[in-house]
Scaffold this motif. Sequence first.
Motif, PDB file in Angstrom:
ATOM      1  N   GLY A 471     -82.125  35.767  69.873  1.00 61.32           N
ATOM      2  CA  GLY A 471     -81.990  36.001  71.558  1.00 61.32           C
ATOM      3  C   GLY A 471     -83.206  35.498  71.846  1.00 61.32           C
ATOM      4  N   LYS A 472     -83.667  35.843  73.245  1.00 61.69           N
ATOM      5  CA  LYS A 472     -84.886  35.403  74.124  1.00 61.69           C
ATOM      6  C   LYS A 472     -86.002  36.226  73.784  1.00 61.69           C
ATOM      7  N   VAL A 473     -86.971  35.519  73.938  1.00 61.39           N
ATOM      8  CA  VAL A 473     -88.382  35.894  73.471  1.00 61.39           C
ATOM      9  C   VAL A 473     -89.136  35.566  74.792  1.00 61.39           C
ATOM     10  N   THR A 474     -89.737  36.749  75.321  1.00 63.96           N
ATOM     11  CA  THR A 474     -90.657  36.326  76.534  1.00 63.96           C
ATOM     12  C   THR A 474     -92.134  36.767  76.384  1.00 63.96           C
ATOM     13  N   MET A 475     -92.966  36.435  77.107  1.00 62.12           N
ATOM     14  CA  MET A 475     -94.464  36.739  77.044  1.00 62.12           C
ATOM     15  C   MET A 475     -94.880  37.112  78.573  1.00 62.12           C
ATOM     16  N   SER A 476     -95.898  38.097  78.435  1.00 62.14           N
ATOM     17  CA  SER A 476     -96.583  38.501  79.652  1.00 62.14           C
ATOM     18  C   SER A 476     -98.085  37.886  79.612  1.00 62.14           C
ATOM     19  N   ALA A 505     -96.331  45.564  83.549  1.00 64.49           N
ATOM     20  CA  ALA A 505     -95.891  46.735  84.478  1.00 64.49           C
ATOM     21  C   ALA A 505     -94.781  46.373  85.553  1.00 64.49           C
ATOM     22  N   SER A 506     -95.275  44.950  85.958  1.00 67.11           N
ATOM     23  CA  SER A 506     -94.233  44.297  87.077  1.00 67.11           C
ATOM     24  C   SER A 506     -93.039  43.717  86.487  1.00 67.11           C
ATOM     25  N   GLY A 507     -92.726  43.979  85.266  1.00 65.96           N
ATOM     26  CA  GLY A 507     -91.453  43.635  84.621  1.00 65.96           C
ATOM     27  C   GLY A 507     -91.376  42.725  83.614  1.00 65.96           C
ATOM     28  N   ARG A 508     -92.674  42.409  83.306  1.00 69.09           N
ATOM     29  CA  ARG A 508     -92.772  41.489  82.032  1.00 69.09           C
ATOM     30  C   ARG A 508     -92.260  40.105  82.459  1.00 69.09           C
TER      31      ARG A 508
END
Length: 534
Positions: A471-476, A505-508
């Motif tokens: 699936g999708k991997v995201t970073m903050s 906290a703002s939604g990643r």
Amino acid sequence: MATLLVLSAFVLEVVLNRWYIKEALDEQKRIINITLTSINRIGASADEMALIAQQIGLVRVEHRITITNLSGDILGDSHIDEGKVESSPNLGSRPEMSMALREDFGYFEGPDELSGTEMLFLAKRFQAENSTGIVRVATSKTALLNAIDQLRLLLTGISIVVLVFLIALLATFKRHLSSAVREEKRLLESRVRSRTQQIALLQRLVSLLAACNTIDEIQAVIADIVPRILGNTPGAISLINASRNLVEIKATWQGAWQGEMVYPLEDCWALRKGKFHLSHDELSSMVCPHMANSTQNCVCIPLAAYGETLGLLHITAEQISEGTNNIAFTVAEHLGLALANLNMQRKLREQATRDPLTGLYNRRYMEEFMAKELKLGQRHEIGFGVLMIDVDHFKRFNDTFGHDAGDYVLATIADLVMRNIRGEDLAFRMGGEELAILLPLADIAQTMQCGQKLRELVKTYHWVFKGLSLGKVTMSIGAAVFPDHGQTGEQIIKAADVALYQAKASGRDTCLSAEMLAENPPQVKVIREFKNVD
């Protein structure tokens, strides 16, 4: 009285003749021994034998030194110019030469083949290296014949003449003997000085190599010291690259290198065999492909220690002496140990400063590097940027796909980061799924640009592990810069951390900077200890 004088002259003539021949033979044997010693030391080629005959003839001018092959062809003669040696008559039929072939030594009294002068000839058969031949020394009888003529003319003064002659002859012999002793002493002292210098240079080489911290320092030491040890012998040092598929020449001396500057490992016989290789010897002529353009003999010596080969020492020359070979092996041994020790130190440093999973530097190294950057920035009033990165929902990802998949994601993100940051930037794994990037000389705009680029790369990457789509991997990401957001390493990291947790906290899946937070303060206080956000 006349009969007594004649008888006395005859007796003295016989005595003088025997004495002269004995002394001449002893001297001739000494000259033969010196000649054979020089042949064994210098070489047994035709040019080298001609040079030996000429050099000894310069010292022993009253003797004619001739070196021939077993067939009687002259290879060198102290009384014949080098250009005329080939046209000189064959000596194979001479009595002294025939006797030397049969009995090892050959003696003859008779006329010289060049001048017709009455001479004493002593010849000896020899074998040196893979060459055999005959050394002949001829001594003129002119002095003896003149002395006898004087005795016959001056019967009344024969005793005085004989005494004077003997004293003069002994003085001459002593003078020549002293000269030979002085020359041998000079040669011995020269060899001792040369050997002492080699030992001193080897000690200096070992000392400097032990103090080297980088491969560049080792290369500098090699370029400075090794040519001094090996003298006028051309050579080179090559090292195997990190991928262990190519060998590259790193240092050369005594002229342009005749071989390849970069070549694959299989092009060197020494690397194939695991030991030194000589391109030409009495048993074979196998030239390494990387030396195919060279016309000289070449020896390749592996630089190895602790079971690992790290490079090669190459020596080239028309003839490589045993002494040169021995000193080259000693140099190669020390170079191999130095390179192996440096390699071991590098591996230990990497183990102490790098994360084994991702290959990134660890938190400890970041603290050390940031301290250096802070000092540099404060001294020269220059800044740097810091990115704090956290993989979103990584705990949930591990629970869903397993830790192997999590490790794969972290290692892949680390690879993406390393391939998409500047050469001067450094990436670190701070622990768990948290990474950091330090960007020297970067302002907040450049730092944010780097963060956004990396965030987008990870987001759009096609994640597949063992055939399973992840699936999708995201970073903050949080960004801060020195000196705008802090004067110490802790302050800057804290500023970037606050921006990171605000991004979460703002939604990643976003990148925020400490500067943006200063312009738009968050409504909710975000602190580093907010553990339930992953």
